[in-house]
Scaffold this motif. Structure first.
Motif, PDB file in Angstrom:
ATOM      1  N   ALA A 276       0.817  -1.221   0.000  1.00  0.00           N
ATOM      2  CA  ALA A 276       0.000   0.000   0.000  1.00  0.00           C
ATOM      3  C   ALA A 276       0.847   1.266   0.000  1.00  0.00           C
ATOM      4  O   ALA A 276       0.312   2.371  -0.156  1.00  0.00           O
ATOM      5  CB  ALA A 276      -0.927   0.018   1.209  1.00  0.00           C
ATOM      6  N   ALA A 277       2.162   1.120   0.139  1.00  0.00           N
ATOM      7  CA  ALA A 277       3.040   2.294   0.227  1.00  0.00           C
ATOM      8  C   ALA A 277       3.106   3.030  -1.107  1.00  0.00           C
ATOM      9  O   ALA A 277       3.032   2.423  -2.182  1.00  0.00           O
ATOM     10  CB  ALA A 277       4.439   1.869   0.653  1.00  0.00           C
ATOM     11  N   GLU A 278       3.241   4.356  -1.015  1.00  0.00           N
ATOM     12  CA  GLU A 278       3.428   5.217  -2.183  1.00  0.00           C
ATOM     13  C   GLU A 278       4.532   6.221  -1.841  1.00  0.00           C
ATOM     14  O   GLU A 278       4.267   7.395  -1.583  1.00  0.00           O
ATOM     15  CB  GLU A 278       2.140   5.947  -2.552  1.00  0.00           C
ATOM     16  CG  GLU A 278       1.023   5.025  -3.020  1.00  0.00           C
ATOM     17  CD  GLU A 278      -0.215   5.798  -3.456  1.00  0.00           C
ATOM     18  OE1 GLU A 278      -0.129   7.038  -3.584  1.00  0.00           O
ATOM     19  OE2 GLU A 278      -1.258   5.168  -3.656  1.00  0.00           O
ATOM     20  N   PRO A 279       5.773   5.746  -1.793  1.00  0.00           N
ATOM     21  CA  PRO A 279       6.870   6.639  -1.409  1.00  0.00           C
ATOM     22  C   PRO A 279       6.961   7.830  -2.359  1.00  0.00           C
ATOM     23  O   PRO A 279       6.725   7.668  -3.569  1.00  0.00           O
ATOM     24  CB  PRO A 279       8.107   5.741  -1.523  1.00  0.00           C
ATOM     25  CG  PRO A 279       7.606   4.354  -1.642  1.00  0.00           C
ATOM     26  CD  PRO A 279       6.219   4.410  -2.156  1.00  0.00           C
ATOM     27  N   PRO A 280       7.300   9.012  -1.840  1.00  0.00           N
ATOM     28  CA  PRO A 280       7.603   9.321  -0.433  1.00  0.00           C
ATOM     29  C   PRO A 280       6.388   9.730   0.363  1.00  0.00           C
ATOM     30  O   PRO A 280       6.523  10.088   1.530  1.00  0.00           O
ATOM     31  CB  PRO A 280       8.569  10.492  -0.583  1.00  0.00           C
ATOM     32  CG  PRO A 280       8.032  11.244  -1.760  1.00  0.00           C
ATOM     33  CD  PRO A 280       7.540  10.185  -2.712  1.00  0.00           C
ATOM     34  N   TRP A 281       5.195   9.708  -0.239  1.00  0.00           N
ATOM     35  CA  TRP A 281       4.023  10.269   0.426  1.00  0.00           C
ATOM     36  C   TRP A 281       3.431   9.357   1.485  1.00  0.00           C
ATOM     37  O   TRP A 281       2.861   9.830   2.473  1.00  0.00           O
ATOM     38  CB  TRP A 281       2.960  10.619  -0.610  1.00  0.00           C
ATOM     39  CG  TRP A 281       3.518  11.342  -1.790  1.00  0.00           C
ATOM     40  CD1 TRP A 281       3.511  10.965  -3.102  1.00  0.00           C
ATOM     41  CD2 TRP A 281       4.207  12.597  -1.759  1.00  0.00           C
ATOM     42  NE1 TRP A 281       4.142  11.890  -3.888  1.00  0.00           N
ATOM     43  CE2 TRP A 281       4.575  12.909  -3.095  1.00  0.00           C
ATOM     44  CE3 TRP A 281       4.550  13.496  -0.748  1.00  0.00           C
ATOM     45  CZ2 TRP A 281       5.275  14.069  -3.425  1.00  0.00           C
ATOM     46  CZ3 TRP A 281       5.249  14.648  -1.067  1.00  0.00           C
ATOM     47  CH2 TRP A 281       5.598  14.928  -2.396  1.00  0.00           C
ATOM     48  N   LEU A 282       3.554   8.046   1.296  1.00  0.00           N
ATOM     49  CA  LEU A 282       3.010   7.094   2.260  1.00  0.00           C
ATOM     50  C   LEU A 282       3.982   5.930   2.381  1.00  0.00           C
ATOM     51  O   LEU A 282       4.242   5.229   1.402  1.00  0.00           O
ATOM     52  CB  LEU A 282       1.638   6.585   1.817  1.00  0.00           C
ATOM     53  CG  LEU A 282       0.993   5.502   2.691  1.00  0.00           C
ATOM     54  CD1 LEU A 282       0.705   6.035   4.101  1.00  0.00           C
ATOM     55  CD2 LEU A 282      -0.305   4.995   2.056  1.00  0.00           C
TER      56      LEU A 282
END
Length: 270
Positions: free
Chosen positions: A90-96
């Motif tokens: 679910a990560a969306e680097p760098p935002w999450l």
């Protein structure tokens, strides 16, 4: 600042969560804490103890990006490394992003920390230390929002805490289907849940809301929002230092200074 090698502080939570469970507190954060993020050089937010799935961290990032500033960054922290690994897709680097950490915040210095349904399994005597541990690691001017809610987010409460200690208490409910403000007592934050007894201010507040809700029964035909607004107005008029205006209360919230409900000090047995 990145992750710390310090061992995470705290214990693993039950981890139960649901989509939209934290929508009420997220909307409150936008309204009451948004300016902290808008003026921050680094708008970093930590979702502490997000649970077995990352859904509430995903939702928090989306709400803040849409309504506060698009470059807000959210880091989800969990003590359990299995949960951190499960959240990675679910990560969306760098935002999450997601990392292992606890009350020490894994070396991050966020502007805001949301910690929900984390302290419920702790003793009341441990709450103040947990608050201090978190707030000492915040960016200057940062704050912690700590609280609890039911499994679907229909009723809940939270405390805003900064470097000076607790500042406000908010009680919130889904008004459709609310039978009585007394239901809020079931989901008070850990610092207050055992204080809903005669002689404590939180008991007086919930009783005042309950009495005002019953007295406002004549507004029920106009909908639960109108009835709630009338009840909150009556509580304010009775001397309780309620924050905000009717447009805030219509969301099913009431926010007061922490000093209005500060628990009485425990006395040692004689």
């Amino acid at each position: 600042m990145g992750q710390s090698a310090v061992r995470p502080l705290g214990v693993v939570t039950r981890g139960t969560t649901n989509p939209n469970r934290l929508r009420r507190v997220d909307n409150w954060i936008v309204a009451y804490c948004g300016d902290r993020l808008r003026v921050a050089a680094d708008p970093l937010v930590v979702d502490l103890g997000y649970g077995a799935t990352p859904v509430t961290a995903v939702e928090l990032r989306a709400r803040l990006a849409a309504r506060v500033r698009p470059d807000v960054r959210v880091v989800g922290l969990e003590i359990d490394p299995v949960r951190v690994a499960a959240a990675a897709p679910a990560a969306e680097p760098p935002w999450l992003t997601f990392a292992r950490g606890g009350f020490e915040l894994a070396g991050f210095r966020p502007v805001l920390v949301r910690a929900f349904n984390v302290l419920r399994q702790y003793d009341e005597s441990e709450v103040a230390d947990a608050w201090r541990t978190v707030t000492r690691r915040l960016a200057p001017g940062g704050a912690l929002v700590e609280g609890t809610c039911d499994e679907l987010g229909r009723i809940g409460s939270w405390v805003l805490v900064d470097a000076g200690g607790p500042r406000t208490l908010t009680l919130a409910a889904r008004l459709a289907g609310l039978e009585s403000p007394a239901q809020l007592a079931e989901r008070l934050p850990k610092a207050l849940i055992h204080r809903n007894v005669p002689g404590e201010r939180i008991h007086d507040l919930i009783r005042a809301l309950d009495d005002a809700w019953r007295a406002a029964a004549g507004y029920a035909p106009f909908g639960p929002r109108q009835r709630w607004v009338q009840a909150v107005r009556a509580v304010r008029d009775a001397g309780w230092p309620v924050h905000g205006r009717p447009r805030h209360w219509r969301r099913g919230e009431v926010t007061l200074p922490w000093t209005a409900v500060t628990p009485t000090p425990h006395r040692p047995p004689t």
